[in-house]
Every structure is written in structure tokens, then in C-alpha cells.
Design a protein around this motif. Structure first.
Motif, PDB file in Angstrom:
ATOM      1  N   VAL A 119     -22.513   8.599  13.765  1.00 49.35           N
ATOM      2  CA  VAL A 119     -22.042   7.382  14.415  1.00 49.35           C
ATOM      3  C   VAL A 119     -20.707   6.988  13.788  1.00 49.35           C
ATOM      4  CG1 VAL A 119     -24.349   6.565  14.977  1.00 49.35           C
ATOM      5  CG2 VAL A 119     -23.298   5.898  12.823  1.00 49.35           C
ATOM      6  N   GLN A 120     -19.978   6.126  14.472  1.00 48.75           N
ATOM      7  CA  GLN A 120     -18.667   5.682  13.991  1.00 48.75           C
ATOM      8  C   GLN A 120     -18.709   4.205  13.637  1.00 48.75           C
ATOM      9  OE1 GLN A 120     -15.757   7.001  13.408  1.00 48.75           O
ATOM     10  NE2 GLN A 120     -15.849   9.055  14.293  1.00 48.75           N
ATOM     11  N   VAL A 121     -18.009   3.844  12.597  1.00 49.83           N
ATOM     12  CA  VAL A 121     -17.801   2.434  12.301  1.00 49.83           C
ATOM     13  C   VAL A 121     -16.321   2.155  12.535  1.00 49.83           C
ATOM     14  CG1 VAL A 121     -17.907   0.647  10.551  1.00 49.83           C
ATOM     15  CG2 VAL A 121     -19.644   2.433  10.599  1.00 49.83           C
ATOM     16  N   LYS A 122     -16.043   1.130  13.348  1.00 52.15           N
ATOM     17  CA  LYS A 122     -14.631   0.824  13.644  1.00 52.15           C
ATOM     18  C   LYS A 122     -14.028   0.087  12.460  1.00 52.15           C
ATOM     19  CE  LYS A 122     -14.291   0.770  18.667  1.00 52.15           C
ATOM     20  NZ  LYS A 122     -15.695   0.760  19.125  1.00 52.15           N
ATOM     21  N   ALA A 123     -12.895   0.565  12.006  1.00 48.64           N
ATOM     22  CA  ALA A 123     -12.221  -0.088  10.876  1.00 48.64           C
ATOM     23  C   ALA A 123     -11.556  -1.367  11.361  1.00 48.64           C
ATOM     24  CB  ALA A 123     -11.201   0.859  10.278  1.00 48.64           C
ATOM     25  N   PRO A 124     -11.420  -2.363  10.489  1.00 49.42           N
ATOM     26  CA  PRO A 124     -10.677  -3.563  10.868  1.00 49.42           C
ATOM     27  C   PRO A 124      -9.264  -3.177  11.284  1.00 49.42           C
ATOM     28  CG  PRO A 124     -11.719  -3.842   8.732  1.00 49.42           C
ATOM     29  CD  PRO A 124     -11.927  -2.426   9.124  1.00 49.42           C
ATOM     30  N   THR A 125      -8.699  -3.949  12.207  1.00 51.03           N
ATOM     31  CA  THR A 125      -7.383  -3.576  12.742  1.00 51.03           C
ATOM     32  C   THR A 125      -6.330  -3.478  11.652  1.00 51.03           C
ATOM     33  OG1 THR A 125      -7.362  -5.880  13.404  1.00 51.03           O
ATOM     34  CG2 THR A 125      -7.509  -4.248  15.160  1.00 51.03           C
ATOM     35  N   TRP A 126      -6.444  -4.334  10.631  1.00 51.95           N
ATOM     36  CA  TRP A 126      -5.406  -4.316   9.593  1.00 51.95           C
ATOM     37  C   TRP A 126      -5.530  -3.115   8.661  1.00 51.95           C
ATOM     38  CZ3 TRP A 126      -7.732  -5.013   4.795  1.00 51.95           C
ATOM     39  CH2 TRP A 126      -9.013  -5.606   4.810  1.00 51.95           C
ATOM     40  N   LEU A 127      -6.580  -2.330   8.831  1.00 50.40           N
ATOM     41  CA  LEU A 127      -6.679  -1.108   8.016  1.00 50.40           C
ATOM     42  C   LEU A 127      -6.320   0.140   8.814  1.00 50.40           C
ATOM     43  CD1 LEU A 127      -9.839  -1.538   5.787  1.00 50.40           C
ATOM     44  CD2 LEU A 127      -7.458  -1.490   5.126  1.00 50.40           C
ATOM     45  N   VAL A 128      -6.003  -0.053  10.106  1.00 50.85           N
ATOM     46  CA  VAL A 128      -5.624   1.100  10.922  1.00 50.85           C
ATOM     47  C   VAL A 128      -4.144   1.380  10.704  1.00 50.85           C
ATOM     48  CG1 VAL A 128      -5.488   2.004  13.265  1.00 50.85           C
ATOM     49  CG2 VAL A 128      -7.386   0.528  12.605  1.00 50.85           C
ATOM     50  N   GLY A 129      -3.816   2.652  10.707  1.00 48.33           N
ATOM     51  CA  GLY A 129      -2.417   3.026  10.542  1.00 48.33           C
ATOM     52  C   GLY A 129      -2.040   3.135   9.079  1.00 48.33           C
ATOM     53  N   GLY A 130      -0.751   3.098   8.816  1.00 47.18           N
ATOM     54  CA  GLY A 130      -0.336   3.238   7.436  1.00 47.18           C
ATOM     55  C   GLY A 130       1.127   2.936   7.287  1.00 47.18           C
ATOM     56  N   GLY A 131       1.540   2.780   6.063  1.00 39.86           N
ATOM     57  CA  GLY A 131       2.938   2.516   5.813  1.00 39.86           C
ATOM     58  C   GLY A 131       3.581   3.699   5.126  1.00 39.86           C
ATOM     59  N   GLU A 132       4.851   3.560   4.840  1.00 42.64           N
ATOM     60  CA  GLU A 132       5.519   4.637   4.133  1.00 42.64           C
ATOM     61  C   GLU A 132       6.109   4.064   2.864  1.00 42.64           C
ATOM     62  OE1 GLU A 132       8.635   7.774   5.668  1.00 42.64           O
ATOM     63  OE2 GLU A 132       6.830   7.655   6.878  1.00 42.64           O
ATOM     64  N   TRP A 133       5.968   4.810   1.801  1.00 45.10           N
ATOM     65  CA  TRP A 133       6.455   4.327   0.516  1.00 45.10           C
ATOM     66  C   TRP A 133       7.047   5.499  -0.226  1.00 45.10           C
ATOM     67  CZ3 TRP A 133       4.286   4.947  -4.598  1.00 45.10           C
ATOM     68  CH2 TRP A 133       4.901   4.107  -5.550  1.00 45.10           C
ATOM     69  N   LEU A 134       8.330   5.457  -0.538  1.00 44.38           N
ATOM     70  CA  LEU A 134       9.048   6.561  -1.177  1.00 44.38           C
ATOM     71  C   LEU A 134       8.890   7.856  -0.385  1.00 44.38           C
ATOM     72  CD1 LEU A 134       8.180   6.030  -4.951  1.00 44.38           C
ATOM     73  CD2 LEU A 134      10.275   5.381  -3.745  1.00 44.38           C
ATOM     74  N   GLY A 135       8.839   7.712   0.919  1.00 42.87           N
ATOM     75  CA  GLY A 135       8.717   8.896   1.750  1.00 42.87           C
ATOM     76  C   GLY A 135       7.324   9.467   1.831  1.00 42.87           C
ATOM     77  N   ILE A 136       6.341   8.797   1.211  1.00 37.77           N
ATOM     78  CA  ILE A 136       4.966   9.278   1.288  1.00 37.77           C
ATOM     79  C   ILE A 136       4.228   8.452   2.322  1.00 37.77           C
ATOM     80  CG2 ILE A 136       2.879   9.789  -0.016  1.00 37.77           C
ATOM     81  CD1 ILE A 136       4.524   9.364  -2.539  1.00 37.77           C
ATOM     82  N   ARG A 137       3.508   9.127   3.194  1.00 37.75           N
ATOM     83  CA  ARG A 137       2.716   8.403   4.176  1.00 37.75           C
ATOM     84  C   ARG A 137       1.469   7.850   3.483  1.00 37.75           C
ATOM     85  NH1 ARG A 137      -0.108   8.335   8.578  1.00 37.75           N
ATOM     86  NH2 ARG A 137      -1.500  10.002   7.896  1.00 37.75           N
ATOM     87  N   MET A 138       1.286   6.546   3.555  1.00 37.99           N
ATOM     88  CA  MET A 138       0.153   5.924   2.890  1.00 37.99           C
ATOM     89  C   MET A 138      -0.778   5.305   3.922  1.00 37.99           C
ATOM     90  SD  MET A 138       0.813   6.309  -0.361  1.00 37.99           S
ATOM     91  CE  MET A 138       0.716   5.154  -1.691  1.00 37.99           C
ATOM     92  N   PRO A 139      -1.838   5.959   4.305  1.00 31.52           N
ATOM     93  CA  PRO A 139      -2.765   5.330   5.248  1.00 31.52           C
ATOM     94  C   PRO A 139      -3.427   4.126   4.569  1.00 31.52           C
ATOM     95  CG  PRO A 139      -3.186   7.692   4.994  1.00 31.52           C
ATOM     96  CD  PRO A 139      -2.257   7.298   3.902  1.00 31.52           C
ATOM     97  N   TYR A 140      -3.463   3.003   5.302  1.00 27.02           N
ATOM     98  CA  TYR A 140      -4.004   1.776   4.707  1.00 27.02           C
ATOM     99  C   TYR A 140      -5.461   1.943   4.283  1.00 27.02           C
ATOM    100  CZ  TYR A 140       0.138  -0.605   6.488  1.00 27.02           C
ATOM    101  OH  TYR A 140       1.429  -0.986   6.729  1.00 27.02           O
TER     102      TYR A 140
END
Lengths: 292, 396
Positions: A119-140
């Protein structure tokens, strides 16, 4: 280089999950000599707690589930300790087999309750996606797991070294007879250790819902690695567990990255065997004058 | 040392009882079963006996040596794959590729496979591969005094890693599907009931010989040393022996027996795949030994046959119920009958004696308390396991 660095958050989050799982194991093993194979099912219970709470809390289920899963898994651990494991103190190998039987039953219960498919648990919207920091992709989500593990470690450290209960726990771990003679109710300390350790597994389960689906066999994928963390880190040592968990997590994800996934576990195993040649008792040894 | 006469008598009587029991079981397996069972059931029995061979190794390493090996599936698999590779190549014929390699697009025979064309090499590898790996691991691990639960965890990790590796090497090992579709085994036609019966005899005889060999080993000076290491490793070290060597030998023997079991399993069942070798199947073997009775080699054999029989029978009808039953049985055995089925008779006898004649007649060495003193007893690094009367005397 970028692909290489992008592997970093993955390794760190795997290490963080391993750490949350291994903390409970290292304390129950170090303090009571119990090898709890059913620990993996507490992870599963935590993950399903988040799944159940979705109906009520929607996308914030993961946050709500953290304390609830801690309590649910903790109580399961307490129940297991009170009913079965208590009879097996002093027989570590037997506890391993006994709790494996328990884990079989629990997995089947989960299959009957929630069905065999994942089964799947939906993550809160603010944890979806990610940012970039020093060129590294950081998934939230992965960063959240890392922070969660760090907060848990800080809490455990505070508990162990700054509270009365925690210091009693350390005393029992170092020398049970002497602690008992000094008036510490060792069996109550054991119960607390079990509750906290199992509860952390539940928290790890909630964290895992952020990076993958939830199934009845969820715990079995992590329990073996978590035990390796305990072996490499040294029994009952917080620092050891932290270092070993992150080294193992990073090693796993980087070997997978460089060669293929099937080789990663073999390499990790070889590294651990090699490491035990240097430090057979793990990174940090619990010093004690206890007669063994 | 209060009753040496009684002790001697018991051992002597036990010996004769053992010979009679062995003869009876051998008669049952070699003469009665092949006549009365249908070919299908006989094949199943041959499969159980294969598991019994692997379980025998656990009985030696765990029951006698105190090493809980949770990686028996690895050695079973090494033996099985060595045999299966040879059978596959023999089937494909000289210069040809096995069928699964053609399907997964492999064009040239991997170097690793080449020597397995020779039957003698494959047979040698069945013994040598598990033996060498176990010996190496044993020396590395036991040499650094890593023991007890640590060892169990390491063997379990090995089982997990081995299976993941096997699944990943699709072109080399057939991946998840493993190796299957064998038609002949050194000239035996695997489809014919007659030849399957011959195979059954081979399995039964290997099991019997291995059992006798292990019994002899346990009865020897080495066996006494092994039991002594189980009960007090440090004491043995202080006497000038090297426990690492003693343990490595037993662990290696146990791995070799698993390798043989795997090699026989392949022609009997017709498949070897990662699903048969992982953490769970390895634990199931240990579970079988625990149910049968870990302190007697016969218990390992009995447990493996009983449990696999129960598994087939139950999971044919209700697959889900089996997992509950298995779990419950496991918990029950560990909690109430740590000596398994074999030890049950003695446990009941003691229980009855305790009830009818009062506690005064109870001989403490015979029956360890089923529940150890509880949390007040410290958790030692070594398992405190109930010991039989003979070992108890030796330690005292």
C-alpha cells in the motif's frame, strides 16, 4: 560528479533509517541479551499506523503518525517482552528463534488485516519534491528522515545521560547484578528499554513510508542490515550505532551506484568481516567490570 | 559424580537402544517405504531426506558445537548450483549453451561455467565450495573470538547477501528462476519412476552414512572437545586448545553436509533457485532441528522430515494457516520443549516423576529448569543452554 553527489542524500537517509532501527536492537541486545527478530515487524506496524491514519489525517498522516506509531510499536514490544521474552533472558540464541516465530505470526496477521499487496502512504505536500544545494539534488523527504533520525539520537542521548531513568538504564547495561543490588528495579528498566527501542522501530516505519511502499514483509528488508549495524557499532553504544549506520547506509548506496545492486550486500558483508578482524567487538566497546 | 555406576549403565543401555533404533529406521526407510509409498510420495520423502542431510549439519554445529548457523541455505545453494551447472551443461551437449543463457541473451559460456563440464570437477566443487567458504569464514570469525549471537547474525547476513547476488546475476545463475529443467542425472532418467527410486536410495544411503560419520565424530575425542567448547569456550582455551579450530572444523563439516544435500536436492526435486536458499529457508532448517531436538543428531533428521511433511500436508490445504501454525509451534517449542521431540520423552518422564514421587526424587542434572531464573540472571555472551547428564559431569 553530480550523479556521485546525488547519491549522498540517498545513502544518508538509508543510514538514518538503519540507525532508528538499530538503536532499539543495540539496547535490547546490549542490556538484556535479546536478539529480537520481531523488531522488523514493529517497523511494519509503524508504517501501517501511518497508512491507517491517512483516513483521518489525510496528507499530514506522516506527522500525526510519528508519536502514534511510537506508542503502537512500543506497546507491541512491551507486550512481547512481558509475555514471552521475559522467560528467555540469558538465552540469546533462543530469543532469536523465538522472536522469529513471533515475526512470522505478525507478518501473517498483517497480511490478513491489510492484504498482501503493498500500500502507499501519501507524503505531505511540503515533503514532495526537493531543492538543490551546492548542485546536489536534495529530496525533501530524505532530508526529513535524516533530521528525524538526528533528533531521535539527540533525544536518546539526553535520556541516557541526563535523566534518572536513562542513567539507570546505563547502569543495568553495564552491570546488572550491581545495579540490582543498588536498588534499581532492573525488570522495570528492561520494560522501559523495550518500549523505547520498539517505539523507535515504529518511527523508522513511518519514515520508510516516505521512500517506498508498505507491505507485510517491510521489516525483513531492513532487519538483517540493522543487526549488522549493531555488530559493527558495538553493543549498546550510541556513538557506535550512529557511525556504523551511516557508514553502512552510504556504503550500500555507493556500491550500488558504482557496480550493480546485487553486489552491494556482498561487499558490505566482506567489509564487516574485515572490520571485525580489527575490532572484533565493534567500534566502541562497552567497558564494564562485569564478570562474563 | 555421585552416581558413576548409574551413569555408565545409562550410557551403555543408550548405546544399544541407539543401534536398534538406527536399524529399525534404516529398515523402514530402505525396505518398507520404497515398497509401500507411491512414486510421488517417495519423491517427496527423498526431498525431506535431502533437507535432513542439511539439518544434520546444523545438529552438529548448533546442537553439539553451540554455533547457531543461520546460513545453511548458502552452503546448500553452493552444492546445489555446482551440481545443477554440471547437469545443465551435460544436457546442452559439448560446445552448446544451457537454455536459460540463450534466453537471456548470453552468447558465450561464462568462464566460471567452463570447468563444470567435467563431472569430477562438479562433484569436487559440491564438497569443496561450501567447505572452503565455511572454513575461511570460520577461521576469520572464530579466530577473532566473534561468537554466539554475533556469529548467528553474520551467517544470516551472508544468506541475505548470497541470495541478492544470485538474483542479480541473471545470465550467470538464471536469476530468480534459478536452474531447472533437468532430464538426466549421471545416466539416470529423472522422468522415470524406476530411476527416481534409485535416486531415493542414494539419498537415503548418503544420509545414513553421514549420520553414522557424525555420530562417530561426536563420540570421538574431538567430539568431546566440541561439546566442551559449547559449554565453556574459555575453559577449553585455558586448557591449551584452540577453540577457533575446533569450531571451524564443525562448521565446515556442517557446510559440507549442506552442500551434499543441495547437490542431491537438484536431481530429486528438479530445481535450485534463490527462493530455496535465503534467510527464511535457512531459518526453517534451524527450526526443524529445534523441533526435532537439537541435542541429538537424530533429532535433526527427525525434525527435518517431520516438519517438511507437515509443511507439505498443511500448505496443500490451507497455506495461510500454515504460517500461523509454524509460528505458534515455534514459540511453543522454544518456550516449553527446548529439547524438541527427542527430549520430550525425558521431559514427560521427569514431569510425571516430579508429580507422583515428589521433588526429592528429581535428579537435577537430568532436567534443566524450563524457565531460567529470570531477568536477575545476567545475560552472558555465551548461551546458557541446558546440558545433558554426561556433559554436566564432564564440566563439573
Amino acid at each position: 560528479m553530480n550523479a556521485f553527489m546525488n547519491q549522498l542524500p540517498i545513502g544518508l537517509s538509508i543510514g538514518a533509517v538503519l540507525l532508528l532501527i538499530a538503536l532499539g536492537l543495540t539496547f535490547t541486545f546490549g542490556q538484556m541479551g535479546v536478539i529480537n527478530m520481531a523488531h522488523g515487524e514493529f517497523i511494519m506496524a509503524g508504517a501501517y499506523t501511518a497508512y491507517m491514519l491517512q483516513d483521518w489525517a489525510g496528507r499530514q498522516a506522516v506527522l500525526v503518525a510519528l508519536p502514534v506509531a511510537f506508542a503502537v510499536a512500543g506497546l507491541m514490544g512491551l507486550l512481547l517482552e512481558r509475555t514471552l521474552i521475559r522467560r528467555f533472558y540469558g538465552r540469546p540464541l533462543d530469543t532469536l528463534l523465538l522472536t522469529w516465530g513471533v515475526s512470522l505470526v505478525l507478518q501473517q496477521v498483517a497480511r490478513d488485516l491489510f492484504g498482501a499487496p503493498n500500500v502507499q502512504v501519501k507524503a505531505p505536500t511540503w515533503l514532495v519534491g526537493g531543492g538543490e544545494w551546492l548542485g546536489i539534488r536534495m529530496p525533501y523527504a530524505r532530508m526529513f528522515i535524516f533530521v528525524l533520525a538526528m533528533l531521535s539520537v539527540a533525544a536518546i542521548w539526553f535520556y541516557l545521560s541526563r535523566t534518572k531513568q536513562g542513567r539507570r538504564m546505563q547502569a543495568v547495561m553495564q552491570n546488572r547484578e550491581l545495579a540490582s543490588c543498588s536498588g534499581i528495579a532492573t525488570s522495570r528498566v528492561d520494560q522501559r528499554t523495550f518500549f523505547i527501542g520498539s517505539g523507535l522501530a515504529g518511527v523508522a516505519g513511518v519514515a520508510l513510508t516516505l521512500i517506498g511502499p508498505v507491505g507485510p514483509a517491510l521489516g525483513t528488508y531492513y532487519i538483517v542490515d540493522a543487526f549488522l549495524v549493531v555488530v559493527a557499532g558495538g553493543l549498546g553504544r550510541l556513538q557506535g550505532a550512529v557511525i556504523a549506520a551511516f557508514v553502512l547506509g552510504l556504503l550500500n548506496s555507493y556500491v550500488e551506484f558504482w557496480s550493480d545492486a546485487s553486489l552491494a550486500k556482498v561487499v558490505v558483508f566482506a567489509v564487516i568481516i574485515g572490520f571485525l578482524q580489527l575490532r572484533p567487538q565493534g567500534l566502541f566497546v562497552l567497558r564494564s567490570r562485569k564478570l562474563t | 559424580m555421585k552416581t558413576p555406576g548409574l551413569l555408565a549403565q545409562r550410557t551403555k543401555g543408550g548405546k544399544w537402544r541407539g543401534v536398534v533404533a538406527f536399524a529399525a529406521v534404516a529398515l523402514l526407510v530402505l525396505a518398507v517405504a520404497p515398497v509401500t509409498l507411491s512414486p510421488f510420495r517417495l519423491e517427496l520423502l527423498a526431498k525431506y531426506l535431502c533437507f535432513a542431510i542439511a539439518a544434520l549439519g546444523i545438529g552438529l554445529a548448533w546442537g553439539k558445537g553451540g554455533m547457531l548457523t543461520l546460513g545453511q541455505g548458502v552452503f546448500f545453494g553452493l552444492g546445489g548450483y555446482a551440481m545443477a551447472m554440471h547437469l545443465k551443461l551435460a544436457e546442452a551437449g559439448p560446445g552448446e549453451l544451457p537454455d536459460f543463457m540463450v534466453w537471456s541473451g548470453v552468447e558465450e559460456l561464462p568462464l566460471l561455467w567452463e570447468p563444470f563440464r567435467q563431472p569430477w570437477f562438479a562433484l569436487l566443487m559440491v564438497v569443496l565450495l561450501p567447505g572452503t567458504i565455511a572454513a575461511l569464514l570460520g577461521l576469520l570469525v572464530f579466530g577473532r573470538r566473534v561468537r554466539g549471537a554475533y556469529f548467528a547474525i553474520l551467517t544470516q547476513a551472508l544468506a541475505a547477501a548470497f541470495v541478492i547476488w544470485l538474483v542479480g546475476q541473471q545470465g550467470l545463475t538464471g536469476g530468480t528462476n534459478g536452474l531447472t529443467n533437468f532430464s538426466s542425472f549421471f545416466g539416470l532418467d529423472l522422468a522415470s519412476a524406476q530411476d527416481q527410486r534409485i535416486l531415493y536410495f542414494i539419498v537415503a544411503i548418503v544420509l545414513g552414512l553421514l549420520y553414522l560419520g557424525f555420530r562417530q565424530l561426536v563420540a570421538s575425542r574431538y567430539g568431546r572437545l566440541l561439546i566442551a567448547v559449547r559449554d565453556g569456550e574459555d575453559r577449553v582455551r585455558f586448557l591449551g586448545y584452540d577453540p577457533a579450530v575446533v569450531k571451524t572444523v564443525a562448521f565446515t563439516m556442517s557446510a559440507v553436509s549442506a552442500g551434499l544435500a543441495g547437490a542431491l536436492f537438484v536431481p530429486v526435486v528438479g530445481i535450485i533457485s534463490p527462493a530455496l536458499l535465503g534467510v527464511v529457508p535457512s531459518l526453517e532448517l534451524v527450526f526443524a532441528v529445534a523441533v526435532g531436538g537439537r541435542y541429538a543428531l537424530a533429532g535433526a533428521v527427525l525434525g527435518a522430515v517431520l516438519l517438511n511433511y507437515a509443511k507439505t500436508t498443511f500448505s496443500e490445504n490451507y497455506a495461510d494457516g500454515w504460517l500461523y501454525l509454524q509460528g505458534a509451534l515455534f514459540i511453543g517449542v522454544m518456550a516449553y520443549a527446548p529439547k524438541g521431540v527427542i527430549g520430550l520423552a525425558g521431559q514427560i518422564r521427569d514431569f510425571v516423576a516430579l508429580r507422583t514421587r515428589g521433588p526429592a526424587r528429581r535428579i537435577p542434572a537430568q532436567q534443566p529448569p524450563p524457565v531460567p531464573p529470570g531477568p536477575s540472571a545476567d545475560a552472558p555472551a555465551e548461551p546458557v543452554e541446558p546440558v545433558g547428564p554426561v556433559e554436566k559431569e564432564a564440566v563439573a
